[in-house]
Design an enzyme around this catalytic site. Structure first.
Site, PDB file in Angstrom:
ATOM      1  N   ASN A   1       0.864  -1.174   0.000  1.00  0.00           N
ATOM      2  CA  ASN A   1       0.000   0.000   0.000  1.00  0.00           C
ATOM      3  C   ASN A   1       0.905   1.230   0.000  1.00  0.00           C
ATOM      4  O   ASN A   1       1.886   1.289   0.760  1.00  0.00           O
ATOM      5  CB  ASN A   1      -0.901  -0.003   1.235  1.00  0.00           C
ATOM      6  CG  ASN A   1      -1.889  -1.154   1.202  1.00  0.00           C
ATOM      7  OD1 ASN A   1      -2.310  -1.590   0.138  1.00  0.00           O
ATOM      8  ND2 ASN A   1      -2.265  -1.660   2.366  1.00  0.00           N
TER       9      ASN A   1
ATOM     10  N   SER B   1      -1.095   2.952   6.199  1.00  0.00           N
ATOM     11  CA  SER B   1      -1.281   3.603   7.499  1.00  0.00           C
ATOM     12  C   SER B   1       0.016   3.657   8.301  1.00  0.00           C
ATOM     13  O   SER B   1       0.118   4.447   9.235  1.00  0.00           O
ATOM     14  CB  SER B   1      -2.369   2.884   8.306  1.00  0.00           C
ATOM     15  OG  SER B   1      -2.023   1.534   8.525  1.00  0.00           O
ATOM     16  N   VAL B   2       0.996   2.839   7.952  1.00  0.00           N
ATOM     17  CA  VAL B   2       2.287   2.848   8.652  1.00  0.00           C
ATOM     18  C   VAL B   2       3.349   3.223   7.618  1.00  0.00           C
ATOM     19  O   VAL B   2       3.536   2.506   6.625  1.00  0.00           O
ATOM     20  CB  VAL B   2       2.601   1.472   9.279  1.00  0.00           C
ATOM     21  CG1 VAL B   2       3.951   1.510   9.986  1.00  0.00           C
ATOM     22  CG2 VAL B   2       1.506   1.054  10.261  1.00  0.00           C
TER      23      VAL B   2
ATOM     24  N   HIS C   1       6.577  -1.696   4.117  1.00  0.00           N
ATOM     25  CA  HIS C   1       6.331  -3.098   4.470  1.00  0.00           C
ATOM     26  C   HIS C   1       5.534  -3.743   3.346  1.00  0.00           C
ATOM     27  O   HIS C   1       4.745  -3.075   2.672  1.00  0.00           O
ATOM     28  CB  HIS C   1       5.546  -3.206   5.790  1.00  0.00           C
ATOM     29  CG  HIS C   1       4.305  -2.388   5.807  1.00  0.00           C
ATOM     30  ND1 HIS C   1       4.333  -1.028   6.030  1.00  0.00           N
ATOM     31  CD2 HIS C   1       3.003  -2.710   5.594  1.00  0.00           C
ATOM     32  CE1 HIS C   1       3.104  -0.554   5.957  1.00  0.00           C
ATOM     33  NE2 HIS C   1       2.272  -1.546   5.685  1.00  0.00           N
TER      34      HIS C   1
ATOM     35  N   HIS D   1       2.781  -6.695   2.424  1.00  0.00           N
ATOM     36  CA  HIS D   1       1.781  -7.649   2.903  1.00  0.00           C
ATOM     37  C   HIS D   1       1.939  -8.925   2.083  1.00  0.00           C
ATOM     38  O   HIS D   1       1.894  -8.877   0.849  1.00  0.00           O
ATOM     39  CB  HIS D   1       0.367  -7.112   2.679  1.00  0.00           C
ATOM     40  CG  HIS D   1       0.044  -5.874   3.453  1.00  0.00           C
ATOM     41  ND1 HIS D   1      -0.685  -5.887   4.614  1.00  0.00           N
ATOM     42  CD2 HIS D   1       0.354  -4.568   3.223  1.00  0.00           C
ATOM     43  CE1 HIS D   1      -0.829  -4.652   5.068  1.00  0.00           C
ATOM     44  NE2 HIS D   1      -0.209  -3.827   4.241  1.00  0.00           N
TER      45      HIS D   1
HETATM   46  P1  AMP Z   1      -0.717  -0.506   5.862  1.00  0.00           P
HETATM   47  O1  AMP Z   1      -2.140  -0.111   6.165  1.00  0.00           O
HETATM   48  O2  AMP Z   1      -0.467  -1.017   4.487  1.00  0.00           O
HETATM   49  O3  AMP Z   1       0.241   0.610   6.265  1.00  0.00           O
HETATM   50  O4  AMP Z   1      -0.418  -1.760   6.785  1.00  0.00           O
HETATM   51  C1  AMP Z   1      -0.179  -1.688   8.146  1.00  0.00           C
HETATM   52  C2  AMP Z   1      -0.562  -3.025   8.710  1.00  0.00           C
HETATM   53  O5  AMP Z   1       0.024  -3.142   9.993  1.00  0.00           O
HETATM   54  C3  AMP Z   1      -2.057  -3.227   8.865  1.00  0.00           C
HETATM   55  O6  AMP Z   1      -2.476  -4.334   8.052  1.00  0.00           O
HETATM   56  C4  AMP Z   1      -2.227  -3.503  10.361  1.00  0.00           C
HETATM   57  O7  AMP Z   1      -3.194  -4.489  10.623  1.00  0.00           O
HETATM   58  C5  AMP Z   1      -0.839  -3.947  10.763  1.00  0.00           C
HETATM   59  N1  AMP Z   1      -0.501  -3.724  12.159  1.00  0.00           N
HETATM   60  C6  AMP Z   1      -0.686  -2.607  12.894  1.00  0.00           C
HETATM   61  N2  AMP Z   1      -0.235  -2.782  14.142  1.00  0.00           N
HETATM   62  C7  AMP Z   1       0.260  -4.037  14.215  1.00  0.00           C
HETATM   63  C8  AMP Z   1       0.869  -4.829  15.244  1.00  0.00           C
HETATM   64  N3  AMP Z   1       1.064  -4.358  16.481  1.00  0.00           N
HETATM   65  N4  AMP Z   1       1.237  -6.096  14.957  1.00  0.00           N
HETATM   66  C9  AMP Z   1       1.043  -6.602  13.714  1.00  0.00           C
HETATM   67  N5  AMP Z   1       0.483  -5.913  12.699  1.00  0.00           N
HETATM   68  C10 AMP Z   1       0.087  -4.656  12.951  1.00  0.00           C
END
Ligand code: AMP
Length: 115
Positions: free
Chosen positions: A87, A95-96, A100, A102
């Protein structure tokens, strides 16, 4: 300095999460909110790249290392086939902002491209 990302905090043991695999420069965890039977995240240990575009431009070998770990994990956790999703940007569902991948596997539905 910005706050460490959630993934850096997991890598440093500040937030509990099992590191299920690692290579020299990457590590993998289970997504806390799985959207496929197998939903793993492959993450560079360095937080310096916000998204896959920055990563590919600056360190394609690190991107290749991520893809390699994704492939290994798909073989270990499923039948070897997988979907790899990056993403990119809030409008792309990111969101992060610590790049990363998936890794989605195990009975994927045609429509379930969202990670
Ligand atoms: P994105 O929305 O592509 O940035 O993906 C961030 C992902 O991190 C999401 O799918 C969340 O479910 C996952 N996520 C957030 N916090 C944690 C955590 N503490 N442990 C594992 N996955 C997480």
């Amino acid at each position: 300095m910005s706050e460490p990302s959630i993934f850096t905090r997991i890598l440093e043991g500040e937030i509990p999460s099992e590191i299920i695999a690692e290579t020299e420069n990457t590590f993998a965890i289970r997504d806390i909110n799985p959207r496929a039977p197998i939903h793993l995240l492959v993450i560079p240990k360095t937080p310096e790249y916000r998204n896959v575009v920055e990563l590919a431009a600056s360190d394609p070998e690190l991107l290749a290392e991520m893809v390699g770990l994704a492939n290994t994990l798909a073989a270990e956790h499923s039948d070897g086939d997988f979907r790899l999703v990056f993403n990119t940007g809030p409008g792309g569902g990111q969101s992060v902002f610590h790049v990363h991948a998936h890794v989605l596997a195990g009975g994927l539905d045609e429509a379930s491209t969202g990670a």
